[in-house]
Design a protein around this motif. Structure first.
Motif, PDB file in Angstrom:
ATOM      1  N   VAL A 147      -1.813  -1.244  -3.850  1.00 45.87           N
ATOM      2  CA  VAL A 147      -2.938  -0.502  -3.290  1.00 45.87           C
ATOM      3  C   VAL A 147      -2.541   0.976  -3.230  1.00 45.87           C
ATOM      4  CG1 VAL A 147      -4.583  -0.352  -1.399  1.00 45.87           C
ATOM      5  CG2 VAL A 147      -3.446  -2.538  -1.887  1.00 45.87           C
TER       6      VAL A 147
ATOM      7  N   TRP B  39       0.843  -1.203   0.000  1.00 49.82           N
ATOM      8  CA  TRP B  39       0.000   0.000   0.000  1.00 49.82           C
ATOM      9  C   TRP B  39       0.874   1.248   0.000  1.00 49.82           C
ATOM     10  CZ3 TRP B  39      -1.272   2.477   5.158  1.00 49.82           C
ATOM     11  CH2 TRP B  39      -2.060   3.624   5.007  1.00 49.82           C
TER      12      TRP B  39
ATOM     13  N   HIS C  11      -8.396  -0.523   1.698  1.00 44.90           N
ATOM     14  CA  HIS C  11      -8.517  -1.628   2.649  1.00 44.90           C
ATOM     15  C   HIS C  11      -9.131  -1.189   3.965  1.00 44.90           C
ATOM     16  CE1 HIS C  11      -4.739   0.432   3.139  1.00 44.90           C
ATOM     17  NE2 HIS C  11      -4.437  -0.196   4.260  1.00 44.90           N
TER      18      HIS C  11
ATOM     19  N   SER D  92      -6.948   4.802   1.088  1.00 46.65           N
ATOM     20  CA  SER D  92      -6.855   3.554   1.862  1.00 46.65           C
ATOM     21  C   SER D  92      -8.037   2.623   1.607  1.00 46.65           C
ATOM     22  CB  SER D  92      -6.770   3.882   3.355  1.00 46.65           C
ATOM     23  OG  SER D  92      -5.789   4.862   3.624  1.00 46.65           O
TER      24      SER D  92
END
Length: 337
Positions: A124, A100, A319, A317
């Protein structure tokens, strides 16, 4: 599901690892971004289905991993070499890597240096393959040979000060909590475990050897250039560049998940001094174009070949903001890899 937390000695440094699930399943190693830690992956770790071995590492200078110094002249290789050393220490093979933000650059560097260890990659909202700041165009051309516009000097000094002080308040617009609310997630998004994630941000080691690094001034606008130490300098385009990712062999499949409202990694990033110059926030801009970060990633992945892209209605973000949609895309990718 219970999470285990342990420190793992490796050939480089001792690293803190969160784990959940089956020890014999396919290893899925999650790598966090800047000013955070493995704690940002807690919800994902506990929700992966059976058959996988989910692991999340604290990178050097974050969480409970050793606060070892970062040699920025190696780009992100201090971090990616740590990840590869952890894979070796745990005896893992055919690892699914998930990165990420800055961690996306870390897993791409690990992929570039040891593709045979990687079964799949999930990016990500990843940093551009040409670093953060100081470039233009889809192929990451430098705005100036010295990489001006990137590096530790681009960090907001008030944010760095509050981070170092462990500020948990929302009293300043650049407090870690308000930076989380305004840039880590789409503004207005309510995150239930915000307090825990702010604590994760505050685990960042602040200083010239870690975050943000040694600041260097320049006579060229916007007045900062990359130093040689610390994280933000490691992201400078003079040190971190993945021009040849498309030549590696083998080429495991890459999934790119991104939030369409991201203001950190964007073609108009609010953290890019060139874009802030165009907005008049940073005065004196000679017309330097913003770094087209998303466009650069897309161009690099098209050259690479085997990739897919998923766009979600969220910020930086996915997730955290869209956990169910994020996990569905991730698990589908893992099953097909």
């Amino acid at each position: 599901m219970r999470l285990d937390n342990r420190r793992v000695p490796t050939a480089r440094i001792t690293q803190n690892v969160l784990s959940a699930g089956e020890t014999g399943g396919e290893a899925v190693l999650f790598v966090h971004g800047n000013v955070s830690s493995a704690a940002f992956w807690r919800g994902t770790l506990t929700a992966l289905p059976g058959g996988y071995r989910p692991l999340a590492v604290d990178l050097r200078g974050f969480g409970d991993t050793d606060p070892a110094p970062v040699d920025a002249t190696r780009g992100l290789r201090d971090y990616s070499d740590d990840v590869l050393a952890l894979i070796d220490a745990l005896g893992l093979t055919g690892v699914h890597l998930v990165g990420w933000s800055m961690g996306g650059g870390v897993v791409l560097q690990a992929l570039r240096d040891r593709p045979s260890a990687v079964r799949s990659v999930t990016l990500v909202n990843p940093v551009s393959p040409y670093g953060f700041g100081g470039t233009h165009g889809p192929d990451g051309a430098l705005n100036h040979p010295a990489g001006v516009g990137g590096g530790a000097g681009a960090a907001n000094p008030d944010f760095v000060r509050l981070l170092a002080a462990g500020d948990r308040s929302d009293g300043s617009p650049v407090s870690p909590r308000n930076v989380f609310r305004g840039t880590y997630v789409k503004p207005g998004t309510v995150i239930e475990d915000e307090d825990a994630l702010v604590e994760s941000m505050l685990s960042t080691r602040v200083g010239e050897d870690n975050y943000p690094g040694d600041a260097v001034s320049s006579d060229v606008w916007p007045g900062v250039a990359p130093g040689t130490r610390g994280l933000l300098n490691a992201l400078a385009p003079t040190y971190f560049r993945l021009d040849d990712l498309h030549v590696i062999d083998p080429k495991p499949p890459i999934l790119w998940i991104r939030g369409e409202a991201d203001v950190i990694v964007s073609d108009t990033s609010l953290f890019d001094l060139a874009h802030l110059g165009a907005l008049g926030v940073v005065p004196g801009s000679p017309g330097t174009p913003a770094q087209p970060m998303v466009t650069q990633t897309r161009a690099a992945l098209r050259r690479y070949g085997d990739h897919s892209e998923v766009v979600l209605d969220c910020g930086h973000s996915p997730h955290i903001e869209r956990p169910e949609e994020f996990r569905a895309a991730l698990v589908d990718h893992l099953k097909r890899s």
